[in-house]
Every structure is written in C-alpha cells, then in structure tokens.
Design a protein around this motif. Structure first.
Motif, short mmCIF file in Angstrom:
data_model
loop_
_atom_site.label_atom_id
_atom_site.label_comp_id
_atom_site.label_asym_id
_atom_site.label_seq_id
_atom_site.Cartn_x
_atom_site.Cartn_y
_atom_site.Cartn_z
N VAL A 66 1.32 -1.78 0.23
CA VAL A 66 -0.34 0.15 -0.55
C VAL A 66 1.40 1.11 0.14
O VAL A 66 1.78 1.44 1.20
CB VAL A 66 -1.36 -0.34 1.59
CG1 VAL A 66 -1.99 1.19 1.11
CG2 VAL A 66 -2.21 -1.05 1.08
N ILE A 67 0.87 2.15 -0.95
CA ILE A 67 1.58 2.87 -1.24
C ILE A 67 -0.11 4.59 -0.56
O ILE A 67 -0.98 4.40 -1.58
CB ILE A 67 2.19 3.35 -1.90
CG1 ILE A 67 1.69 2.75 -3.30
CG2 ILE A 67 3.18 2.55 -1.65
CD1 ILE A 67 2.38 3.61 -5.08
N ASP A 68 0.69 5.57 -0.84
CA ASP A 68 0.01 6.98 -0.43
C ASP A 68 -0.16 7.83 -1.77
O ASP A 68 1.45 7.92 -1.66
CB ASP A 68 -0.55 7.51 0.47
CG ASP A 68 -1.16 6.75 1.37
OD1 ASP A 68 -2.32 6.17 1.20
OD2 ASP A 68 -1.02 7.21 2.74
N TYR A 69 -1.31 8.28 -2.39
CA TYR A 69 -0.12 9.22 -3.60
C TYR A 69 -0.37 10.38 -2.60
O TYR A 69 -1.75 10.90 -2.59
CB TYR A 69 -1.02 9.23 -4.84
CG TYR A 69 -0.76 8.21 -5.50
CD1 TYR A 69 1.08 7.97 -6.19
CD2 TYR A 69 -0.83 6.55 -5.49
CE1 TYR A 69 1.44 7.41 -6.88
CE2 TYR A 69 -0.31 5.47 -5.62
CZ TYR A 69 0.66 5.53 -7.29
OH TYR A 69 1.49 4.62 -7.36
N VAL A 70 -0.33 11.50 -2.85
CA VAL A 70 0.04 12.87 -1.78
C VAL A 70 -0.09 14.30 -2.59
O VAL A 70 0.94 14.38 -3.45
CB VAL A 70 0.80 13.30 -0.61
CG1 VAL A 70 -0.08 14.79 0.11
CG2 VAL A 70 0.46 11.86 0.45
N PHE A 71 -1.32 14.81 -2.91
CA PHE A 71 -0.95 15.93 -4.38
C PHE A 71 -1.48 17.16 -3.70
O PHE A 71 -2.41 17.13 -2.44
CB PHE A 71 -2.42 15.99 -5.60
CG PHE A 71 -1.85 14.47 -5.78
CD1 PHE A 71 -1.38 14.98 -7.47
CD2 PHE A 71 -2.25 13.55 -5.85
CE1 PHE A 71 -1.04 13.76 -8.20
CE2 PHE A 71 -2.12 12.07 -6.87
CZ PHE A 71 -1.84 12.46 -7.31
#
Length: 95
Positions: free
Chosen positions: A78-83
């Motif tokens: 699991v990874i988070d993409y942060v914009f």
C-alpha cells in the motif's frame, strides 16, 4: 488507467468548494467544498505498489496550482499518492 484519471479529476473538482483542515481522500468523493484564495489543501489517494497503476494529475483549473506531489510507502504494497495544491484566485469548478 483512464478510469483512474477521470475518478481523480472528479474528486478534485468536487473538493474545490470546501475549506481544508485535513487531507481529502476517496471518502470525501461527492462532497461539496468551499475554498478561499490562497488556501492550501491536499488530496491523498491510496494505491497498490504492485498493480502497475498509479495516480496522476492531468490538469487543474487556472485558479489552482499544484505545489508538490509525493509518494508515501505504507505497510507492504500500500502506498499513498499525496497531491498538494494552493488556490491562487477565485473560481468555480466541478471535477
């Protein structure tokens, strides 16, 4: 992948109308948000590191600037993409 991009754009547009104290996630999809000029906000989307797909931003309205993107690894795949965004003027949009 095109479906993911459209979904992401939908989330952004719906989030443009509410102030942000916390990052927006997929759980916020469909909500209306209101932001003021010079407001900062983040959208965090979860992904699967092994899927071969990733979240990307195609475009933003003229009154929003993308400040930074990050990929944060969680546990396992699991990874988070942060914009991270900032509003630079007034405008209305639906994403």
């Amino acid at each position: 992948m095109a479906r993911s991009i459209r979904f992401f754009m939908l989330i952004i547009l719906m989030l443009l109308l509410v102030g942000c104290g916390k990052p927006y996630t997929e759980k916020d999809n469909g909500k209306t948000n209101e932001l003021s000029e010079d407001d900062n906000f983040q959208i965090v989307l979860e992904g699967d590191n092994s899927s071969g797909f990733k979240w990307v931003l195609e475009s933003t309205p003229d009154f929003i600037v993308l400040q930074k993107t990050d990929v944060v690894k969680d546990k396992g795949r699991v990874i988070d993409y942060v914009f991270s965004f900032k509003t630079v003027s007034y405008g209305d949009a639906v994403i």
